[in-house]
Design a protein around this motif. Structure first.
Motif, mmCIF file in Angstrom:
data_model
loop_
_atom_site.group_PDB
_atom_site.id
_atom_site.type_symbol
_atom_site.label_atom_id
_atom_site.label_comp_id
_atom_site.label_asym_id
_atom_site.label_seq_id
_atom_site.Cartn_x
_atom_site.Cartn_y
_atom_site.Cartn_z
ATOM 1 N N ILE A 191 35.490 49.653 43.548
ATOM 2 C CA ILE A 191 36.371 50.632 42.911
ATOM 3 C C ILE A 191 37.785 50.062 42.914
ATOM 4 O O ILE A 191 38.310 49.683 43.960
ATOM 5 C CB ILE A 191 36.381 51.973 43.673
ATOM 6 N N ASP A 192 38.399 50.002 41.729
ATOM 7 C CA ASP A 192 39.804 49.606 41.607
ATOM 8 C C ASP A 192 40.619 50.889 41.633
ATOM 9 O O ASP A 192 40.632 51.658 40.676
ATOM 10 C CB ASP A 192 40.033 48.837 40.311
ATOM 11 N N LEU A 193 41.297 51.129 42.743
ATOM 12 C CA LEU A 193 42.024 52.383 42.949
ATOM 13 C C LEU A 193 43.392 52.399 42.271
ATOM 14 O O LEU A 193 44.070 53.422 42.277
ATOM 15 C CB LEU A 193 42.173 52.640 44.452
ATOM 16 N N ASP A 194 43.808 51.294 41.666
ATOM 17 C CA ASP A 194 45.090 51.235 40.973
ATOM 18 C C ASP A 194 44.970 51.596 39.499
ATOM 19 O O ASP A 194 45.930 51.486 38.746
ATOM 20 C CB ASP A 194 45.708 49.836 41.122
ATOM 21 N N LYS A 195 43.816 52.035 39.072
ATOM 22 C CA LYS A 195 43.581 52.487 37.690
ATOM 23 C C LYS A 195 43.529 54.008 37.672
ATOM 24 O O LYS A 195 43.196 54.644 38.658
ATOM 25 C CB LYS A 195 42.248 51.936 37.158
ATOM 26 N N GLN A 196 43.845 54.608 36.514
ATOM 27 C CA GLN A 196 43.757 56.052 36.349
ATOM 28 C C GLN A 196 42.764 56.360 35.238
ATOM 29 O O GLN A 196 43.089 56.098 34.078
ATOM 30 C CB GLN A 196 45.116 56.645 36.001
ATOM 31 N N PRO A 197 41.598 56.881 35.513
ATOM 32 C CA PRO A 197 40.988 57.120 36.819
ATOM 33 C C PRO A 197 40.561 55.796 37.450
ATOM 34 O O PRO A 197 40.501 54.767 36.764
ATOM 35 C CB PRO A 197 39.774 57.993 36.488
ATOM 36 N N PRO A 198 40.240 55.817 38.739
ATOM 37 C CA PRO A 198 39.781 54.589 39.386
ATOM 38 C C PRO A 198 38.613 53.971 38.611
ATOM 39 O O PRO A 198 37.734 54.676 38.125
ATOM 40 C CB PRO A 198 39.335 55.061 40.772
ATOM 41 N N ASP A 199 38.657 52.657 38.447
ATOM 42 C CA ASP A 199 37.662 51.926 37.668
ATOM 43 C C ASP A 199 36.510 51.503 38.570
ATOM 44 O O ASP A 199 36.722 50.861 39.595
ATOM 45 C CB ASP A 199 38.332 50.698 37.044
ATOM 46 N N ARG A 200 35.296 51.886 38.204
ATOM 47 C CA ARG A 200 34.099 51.564 38.992
ATOM 48 C C ARG A 200 33.470 50.267 38.512
ATOM 49 O O ARG A 200 33.600 49.878 37.354
ATOM 50 C CB ARG A 200 33.083 52.687 38.869
ATOM 51 N N ASP A 201 32.757 49.633 39.438
ATOM 52 C CA ASP A 201 31.966 48.445 39.149
ATOM 53 C C ASP A 201 32.783 47.288 38.561
ATOM 54 O O ASP A 201 32.351 46.610 37.647
ATOM 55 C CB ASP A 201 30.792 48.785 38.217
ATOM 56 N N THR A 202 33.960 47.086 39.086
ATOM 57 C CA THR A 202 34.765 45.933 38.701
ATOM 58 C C THR A 202 34.628 44.862 39.769
ATOM 59 O O THR A 202 34.181 45.130 40.879
ATOM 60 C CB THR A 202 36.260 46.309 38.570
ATOM 61 N N TYR A 203 35.024 43.660 39.442
ATOM 62 C CA TYR A 203 34.976 42.581 40.422
ATOM 63 C C TYR A 203 36.311 42.414 41.135
ATOM 64 O O TYR A 203 36.468 41.560 41.988
ATOM 65 C CB TYR A 203 34.574 41.264 39.754
ATOM 66 N N THR A 204 37.266 43.211 40.784
ATOM 67 C CA THR A 204 38.595 43.103 41.390
ATOM 68 C C THR A 204 38.973 44.390 42.103
ATOM 69 O O THR A 204 40.124 44.789 42.110
ATOM 70 C CB THR A 204 39.651 42.788 40.312
ATOM 71 N N GLY A 205 38.018 45.045 42.693
ATOM 72 C CA GLY A 205 38.250 46.337 43.312
ATOM 73 C C GLY A 205 39.006 46.259 44.625
ATOM 74 O O GLY A 205 39.200 45.199 45.206
ATOM 75 N N ASP A 206 39.434 47.433 45.072
ATOM 76 C CA ASP A 206 40.133 47.568 46.353
ATOM 77 C C ASP A 206 39.169 47.911 47.475
ATOM 78 O O ASP A 206 39.457 47.667 48.638
ATOM 79 C CB ASP A 206 41.195 48.675 46.252
ATOM 80 N N ILE A 207 38.038 48.513 47.128
ATOM 81 C CA ILE A 207 37.020 48.858 48.115
ATOM 82 C C ILE A 207 35.660 48.492 47.523
ATOM 83 O O ILE A 207 35.419 48.678 46.329
ATOM 84 C CB ILE A 207 37.081 50.357 48.504
ATOM 85 N N TYR A 208 34.822 47.928 48.355
ATOM 86 C CA TYR A 208 33.500 47.481 47.937
ATOM 87 C C TYR A 208 32.448 48.194 48.768
ATOM 88 O O TYR A 208 32.583 48.283 49.985
ATOM 89 C CB TYR A 208 33.348 45.966 48.127
ATOM 90 N N LEU A 209 31.407 48.684 48.111
ATOM 91 C CA LEU A 209 30.295 49.328 48.806
ATOM 92 C C LEU A 209 29.087 48.401 48.739
ATOM 93 O O LEU A 209 28.829 47.783 47.701
ATOM 94 C CB LEU A 209 29.931 50.660 48.156
ATOM 95 N N THR A 210 28.377 48.310 49.850
ATOM 96 C CA THR A 210 27.192 47.455 49.885
ATOM 97 C C THR A 210 25.981 48.293 50.261
ATOM 98 O O THR A 210 25.907 48.850 51.350
ATOM 99 C CB THR A 210 27.365 46.314 50.903
ATOM 100 N N MET A 211 25.059 48.389 49.340
ATOM 101 C CA MET A 211 23.762 49.031 49.571
ATOM 102 C C MET A 211 23.871 50.391 50.256
ATOM 103 O O MET A 211 23.093 50.707 51.149
ATOM 104 C CB MET A 211 22.843 48.109 50.359
ATOM 105 N N ARG A 212 24.863 51.180 49.885
ATOM 106 C CA ARG A 212 25.045 52.550 50.380
ATOM 107 C C ARG A 212 25.262 52.646 51.880
ATOM 108 O O ARG A 212 25.238 53.715 52.446
ATOM 109 C CB ARG A 212 23.842 53.423 49.996
#
Length: 169
Positions: free
Chosen positions: A73-94
């Motif tokens: 999730i890229d939290l610097d976008k409005q709304p936050p952008d999901r499934d990007t490769y430049t995110g601020d937080i990464y989730l792994t397998m829930r």
């Protein structure tokens, strides 16, 4: 008689050595626990770092987004952008999240200042286990602070996201 004295001297020496080792292990365990080396999970507000006061002015949210098993999730976008490769937080397998994060373990909900305070001294880039109800403070690439509250809905995470407008870069 010398053998009897030798036996008691050896026993006392062994007991003293065992006691010293046990005391050392207790001291080492106390030191390790006090260092908070386990994923930045100190329980607020006890033993708080110096308080950082910032505005609660919002950049985005609070609003909910959904995310599948893994992604970022890229939290610097409005709304936050999901499934990007430049995110601020990464989730792994829930199961885990990583980024510049702090797991908020108190029952209260942290403010922008709370997140800034704890992220300034206790953030981690290690993977943090996430469960329904987890509250994670995050620091974005563009210098904003955010709060993510995880809710599970079937095969997705429903995440309540708040991103504050403050930027320190």
């Amino acid at each position: 008689m010398a053998e009897k004295g030798s036996f008691w001297t050896s026993t006392a020496t062994i007991l003293t050595a065992i006691g010293t080792l046990l005391a050392g292990f207790v001291a080492l365990a106390t030191f390790i626990v006090s260092q908070d080396w386990f994923g930045g999970t100190a329980k607020p507000p006890g033993d708080a770092p110096s308080h950082i006061e910032i505005s609660n002015k919002l950049f985005w949210g609070p609003d909910e987004i959904s995310l599948d098993d893994s992604g970022s999730i890229d939290l610097d976008k409005q709304p936050p952008d999901r499934d990007t490769y430049t995110g601020d937080i990464y989730l792994t397998m829930r199961k885990t999240a990583f980024g510049t994060l702090f797991l908020w373990n108190a029952d209260s909900t942290p403010s922008a200042s709370d997140c800034a305070t704890y992220l300034s001294k206790r953030s981690t880039s290690e993977q943090i286990p996430i469960d329904p109800g987890s509250k994670i403070c995050a620091y974005t690439d563009e210098g904003r602070y955010a709060l993510l509250v995880f809710k599970e809905t079937g095969d997705q995470w429903l995440i309540e996201v708040t991103v504050w407008a403050y930027r320190d870069v």
